[in-house]
Design an enzyme around this catalytic site. Sequence first.
Site, PDB file in Angstrom:
ATOM      1  N   PHE A 106      -1.148  -2.989   3.972  1.00 58.81           N
ATOM      2  CA  PHE A 106      -1.112  -1.545   3.712  1.00 58.81           C
ATOM      3  C   PHE A 106      -2.310  -1.177   2.865  1.00 58.81           C
ATOM      4  O   PHE A 106      -2.547  -1.790   1.822  1.00 58.81           O
ATOM      5  CB  PHE A 106       0.182  -1.156   2.984  1.00 58.81           C
ATOM      6  CG  PHE A 106       0.277   0.339   2.766  1.00 58.81           C
ATOM      7  CD1 PHE A 106       0.637   1.182   3.804  1.00 58.81           C
ATOM      8  CD2 PHE A 106      -0.012   0.904   1.527  1.00 58.81           C
ATOM      9  CE1 PHE A 106       0.700   2.565   3.618  1.00 58.81           C
ATOM     10  CE2 PHE A 106       0.047   2.280   1.334  1.00 58.81           C
ATOM     11  CZ  PHE A 106       0.412   3.112   2.380  1.00 58.81           C
ATOM     12  N   ASP A 115      -8.251  -5.425  -1.692  1.00 61.47           N
ATOM     13  CA  ASP A 115      -7.469  -4.243  -2.046  1.00 61.47           C
ATOM     14  C   ASP A 115      -6.495  -4.668  -3.136  1.00 61.47           C
ATOM     15  O   ASP A 115      -5.474  -5.307  -2.871  1.00 61.47           O
ATOM     16  CB  ASP A 115      -6.738  -3.725  -0.806  1.00 61.47           C
ATOM     17  CG  ASP A 115      -5.831  -2.535  -1.122  1.00 61.47           C
ATOM     18  OD1 ASP A 115      -5.605  -2.242  -2.321  1.00 61.47           O
ATOM     19  OD2 ASP A 115      -5.347  -1.898  -0.167  1.00 61.47           O
ATOM     20  N   LYS A 154      -3.055   2.850  -8.648  1.00 64.02           N
ATOM     21  CA  LYS A 154      -1.717   2.628  -9.210  1.00 64.02           C
ATOM     22  C   LYS A 154      -1.727   2.363 -10.732  1.00 64.02           C
ATOM     23  O   LYS A 154      -1.879   3.303 -11.491  1.00 64.02           O
ATOM     24  CB  LYS A 154      -1.001   1.521  -8.442  1.00 64.02           C
ATOM     25  CG  LYS A 154      -0.679   1.954  -6.990  1.00 64.02           C
ATOM     26  CD  LYS A 154       0.460   1.212  -6.338  1.00 64.02           C
ATOM     27  CE  LYS A 154       0.938   1.928  -5.097  1.00 64.02           C
ATOM     28  NZ  LYS A 154       0.459   1.406  -3.831  1.00 64.02           N
TER      29      LYS A 154
HETATM   30  C1  LIG Z   1      -0.239   2.020  -2.698  1.00 61.27           C
HETATM   31  C2  LIG Z   1      -1.302   1.280  -2.003  1.00 61.27           C
HETATM   32  C3  LIG Z   1      -2.395   1.938  -1.416  1.00 61.27           C
HETATM   33  C4  LIG Z   1      -2.478   3.438  -1.316  1.00 61.27           C
HETATM   34  O1  LIG Z   1      -2.607   4.066  -2.558  1.00 61.27           O
HETATM   35  P1  LIG Z   1      -2.386   5.641  -2.671  1.00 61.27           P
HETATM   36  O2  LIG Z   1      -2.655   5.937  -4.113  1.00 61.27           O
HETATM   37  O3  LIG Z   1      -0.985   5.924  -2.233  1.00 61.27           O
HETATM   38  O4  LIG Z   1      -3.370   6.297  -1.771  1.00 61.27           O
HETATM   39  C5  LIG Z   1      -3.404   1.165  -0.876  1.00 61.27           C
HETATM   40  N1  LIG Z   1      -3.351  -0.169  -0.895  1.00 61.27           N
HETATM   41  C6  LIG Z   1      -2.317  -0.840  -1.443  1.00 61.27           C
HETATM   42  C7  LIG Z   1      -2.333  -2.335  -1.457  1.00 61.27           C
HETATM   43  C8  LIG Z   1      -1.254  -0.145  -2.009  1.00 61.27           C
HETATM   44  O5  LIG Z   1      -0.215  -0.804  -2.524  1.00 61.27           O
END
Ligand SMILES: *Cc1c(COP(=O)(O)O)cnc(C)c1O
Length: 404
Positions: free
Chosen positions: A138, A223, A252
């Site tokens: 994701f 990521d 986050k």
């Molecule tokens: C939550 C998340 C995202 C997306 O972040 P947003 O602030 O919702 O755009 C991208 N990559 C990972 C691994 C995530 O957990």
Amino acid sequence: MSYTPTRSDFDQYMAPNYSPQQVIPVRGKGSRLWDQEGREYIDFAGGIAVNALGHCHPVLVEALKTQGETLWHLSNVYTNEPALKLAKSLVERTFADKVFLCSSGGEANEAALKLARRYIYEKHGEQKDKIISFRQSFHGRTFFTVSVGGQPKYSQGFGPVPGGIQHAEYNDLDSVRALIDDNTCAIMVEPMQGEGGIVPATQEFLSGLRELCDQHQALLIFDEVQTGVGRSGKFFAYMHYGVTPDILTSAKSLGGGFPIGAMLTTDKIAPSLAIGTHGSTYGGNALASAVALAAVEHIDTPEVLEGVQKRHDLFREHLEAINEKHGVFKEIRGMGLLVGAQMSDAYEGRAKDILPLAIEEGVMALIAGPNVLRLAPSLVIPESDIDEGMTRLARAIDRLVEKA
Ligand SMILES: *Cc1c(COP(=O)(O)O)cnc(C)c1O
């Protein structure tokens, strides 16, 4: 008298893309929340791994208030002191030399992918455009990031997806070897899959991805939106593996609850993000940067990071005790305070049924896909709140089992 909104207002006024729980929390302090009726909850959800210092932590409140009375926003026509301090602070703590600030994880990943494409385009030409990512991964909800993400349900039905994207199997180097070649531009990977079910990368996998990228002159993008800023027990999860990416994204926990994202890279690659190639009106906003700076400085200390590991062990003990009683979990895994418990075969697909029962018992939890119960609490949650919250969660699982 002011009007008090209700949950049914959600259905009346909000776009229907979410399905929130029935209670509406109105106040938070540390790892506790209170709803409109004054009922109290222990928060193991942490705003989906965002509230790294719990709710209304005094250090963050102080930073917010001070900056809130000083300067909020300028746009990038001017720079500002909090953004410069935050960028310097991130560079000093990591492999990176340069930082691009934005407002979310998806936006940070969008920047990472655009930078990778642009750098490779300038250096090697337009044929080298393939991006490899992983099934179940994701990376956000922009159209580029849902397309790179490995869950087709998020990109289907929106028309043609951007080209040049391939998906391999997570923790399976052979599946990457089968796809990678000299036209590969970049590999994007989470050092531990979050939404995909709390699956840590193996050492062999991340080291192997670094080698494959080097062999084919491709960029390695980590990521760390979910795993970063102390969540794993180190400042970034890559630091557990000793494998250094070319580009890394954070969000986050970075803002501790204030919306912010960051993309980090090296002096070699950054120049491809030349003047005018990319931007964000809010990116590096003074208010967001001031709060993030306070969060980073408070989290990246031995006290907080060592505490994360200790709390991980405590969560694990509690989950194992629940499992000894009921055998509801197949595996308990994760790093730091991103803990996943995969449901056993008898409870296949039932992780989400725990959440409303948990709320009734006074504890908030998360899932990561249909089969994994996920806990992502504050990094400084008091041990007594862990014990009390896990007692409540155990009662919720007792009830799940009774119903079965
Ligand atoms: C939550 C998340 C995202 C997306 O972040 P947003 O602030 O919702 O755009 C991208 N990559 C990972 C691994 C995530 O957990």
